[in-house]
Write an enzyme that holds these catalytic residues in place. Sequence first.
Site, short mmCIF file in Angstrom:
data_model
loop_
_atom_site.label_atom_id
_atom_site.label_comp_id
_atom_site.label_asym_id
_atom_site.label_seq_id
_atom_site.Cartn_x
_atom_site.Cartn_y
_atom_site.Cartn_z
N LYS A 28 -43.88 4.60 -88.08
CA LYS A 28 -42.60 4.53 -87.38
C LYS A 28 -42.65 3.64 -86.09
O LYS A 28 -41.52 2.70 -85.97
CB LYS A 28 -42.06 5.84 -86.79
CG LYS A 28 -40.71 6.10 -86.41
CD LYS A 28 -40.30 7.47 -86.58
CE LYS A 28 -41.06 8.69 -85.89
NZ LYS A 28 -40.58 8.49 -84.44
N SER A 29 -43.48 3.83 -85.37
CA SER A 29 -43.61 3.18 -83.77
C SER A 29 -43.61 1.55 -83.97
O SER A 29 -42.98 0.72 -83.47
CB SER A 29 -44.79 3.41 -83.20
OG SER A 29 -44.62 4.76 -82.57
N ARG A 129 -31.94 14.41 -74.86
CA ARG A 129 -33.17 13.83 -74.23
C ARG A 129 -33.04 12.94 -73.09
O ARG A 129 -32.03 12.36 -72.64
CB ARG A 129 -34.09 13.32 -75.52
CG ARG A 129 -34.14 14.24 -76.71
CD ARG A 129 -35.04 13.57 -77.70
NE ARG A 129 -36.42 13.32 -77.26
CZ ARG A 129 -37.15 12.49 -78.11
NH1 ARG A 129 -36.89 12.22 -79.32
NH2 ARG A 129 -38.45 12.31 -77.54
N ASP A 322 -47.89 13.54 -81.01
CA ASP A 322 -46.84 13.74 -81.84
C ASP A 322 -47.52 14.89 -82.81
O ASP A 322 -46.72 15.37 -83.96
CB ASP A 322 -46.40 12.52 -82.88
CG ASP A 322 -45.39 11.57 -81.72
OD1 ASP A 322 -44.98 12.18 -80.88
OD2 ASP A 322 -45.51 10.35 -82.16
N ARG A 353 -40.92 21.34 -78.61
CA ARG A 353 -42.13 21.75 -79.59
C ARG A 353 -43.10 23.01 -79.33
O ARG A 353 -43.36 23.42 -80.13
CB ARG A 353 -42.64 20.68 -79.92
CG ARG A 353 -41.91 19.59 -80.51
CD ARG A 353 -42.66 18.38 -81.22
NE ARG A 353 -41.79 17.34 -82.07
CZ ARG A 353 -41.85 16.19 -82.40
NH1 ARG A 353 -42.93 15.49 -81.58
NH2 ARG A 353 -41.18 15.59 -83.20
#
Length: 437
Positions: A28-29, A129, A322, A353
Site C-alpha cells: 500500500k505505501s 484522524r 501496522d 487499535r
Amino acid sequence: MSGNADALTWVSSPAESLRGEIRVPGDKSISHRAVMFASLGDGVSHISGFLEGEDTRATARAFAQMGVRIDTPSASERVVYGVGIDGLKAPSAPVDCGNAGTGMRLLAGLLAGQTFDTTLIGDESLSKRPMRRVIDPLAKMGARIESSGAGLPPLHIYGGTTLRGIDYTLPVASAQVKSALLLAGLYAQGETQVHEPHPTRDYTERMLRAFGYPIEFSEGHARLSGGHRLRATNVVVPADFSSAAFFLVAASIVPGSELILRDVGMNPRRTGLLHALRLMGADIREANAREAGGEAIADLVVRYAPLHGIDVPVELVPDMIDEFPALFVAAAVATGTTRVTGAAELRVKESDRIAVMAKGLRALGARIEETPDGAIIEGGALHAGEADSTGDHRCAMSFCVAGLVAAGSVRVLDCANVATSFPGFFEFAKSCGFRLD
Ligand code: S3P
C-alpha cells in the site's frame, strides 16, 4: 466510499490446518507513492503490482482529477502519463482520500506547493484522524492549510504560497509526516531536512531517488532541496508485508499449518512483526531472498509452532506499527504474558487499535488490560463470540484470524473496509483453509 454504515459481517470458524502458497496484493505505501511520483514525473511510468485497494485507487483518482492520464491496461498495472513537477491542474471538486491517512497526509504536503487551492476530504474514520502533525510543520514552511475544528479533515490547502525549506525534528516517528514535508520540500526554496526519533519506512526517499530526484538520506534523516525534476521510471511493487502478516500469525497458531507467502516486501522498516513472532517461538523462514525494483523481497515459509508471550521490544514498535492487531491475536493465544509498550500511535490509526482489539478479543474470552501506550495480554483460550472491527480493516482481518483458533465461530462486524488495503482477503484466506462465511 465515505462511511460504512451498511456493515458487512463475516463469520470465521475454527480451522483444521492452513496450507497453500499465496502472493498477497501489492504494498500500500509503495503504491500510493508510485502514483504520486509517476504523476509528477516527466514521461510515462509503468507501475506493476499496484495495489487495487480503495486507498490507493483513491490516490490515483486524485491525480486523475488533477489532469493526469492514468491507464489501467490490466488489474494491478498502471501506466501514468506524468505531467511534470509543475503540471498538475486545479481539481474541480474536493479530492476524496477515502479511508487513507497516507493519501491525505502526503497530498497535504504535495498540494501545499501548488499554484491552486484544494480541499481534501475523507470517510468517517479519516475525518477523525489528527492532521496537526502535518499542518503545523507545513505552516512553518509557509503553507496555509485550514482544518476543521481541532486539526481534523477536511483540509483546505491554499495554493500560490511561497514555501521555504525547514530543518525539522519529528516529535513522533511517522513516515507520513516525514513524507509530507519532503513532498512540500520539492516545491520549497532552499533545503528541507527531516530528523526522526526512530527511523521509519523510507519509501519516499528511495522512490524520489529512483525517479532521479537528488536526495540524501540515511537512517532517521533525509535532506533535499526544491526545484529539481522527476524522471519517469518503472516501479515494481512487492507484496505487502502488512497483508502477509495475517497469514504469518494464522499459520503460526493453527496446528499443522504450513503456508508459503511469495514475493513479500522485506524492507527492514516493515518487518518488525517477523522479529516479534520469532521471539515468541514462531517458525518462519525466508527463502529466495532477492531484490525487485530496488526493494528487498523474499518468500516466507511459515509453519505452526507453539508461541509464548514476550515483552515486545520497544525499538521494534515503529517497524511493526501496522501489525499490532495481528500481534494481539498471537499474544491472546500464546502461553504466558505479552506486554506492548511505546505504541501510543496505535490510538490514532484507522481506529483506536488498542481499544478495538482489547474489546474485541475480550468478547472472545481473552484477558487484556489496556495501558495508555499498549496492552498487557494474558494468553489463553478463545471462545465463540462477536468482535466489532469498527470498520478498521486490520482489526477485521485480525479477528478473522482469531476465529481460526476459537472454540466456536467468531462473528466479525464491519468488514467492508478490508477492501481498503487487502481486496480479495476473503478469497485468499479461504483458499488456504480459513473457514469464512
Ligand atoms: C505509512 C506510514 C505509517 C503506517 C501507514 C502507512 C506510510 O503511518 O501506519 O499504514 O505509507 O507512510 P505513520 O506515518 O502515521 O506512522
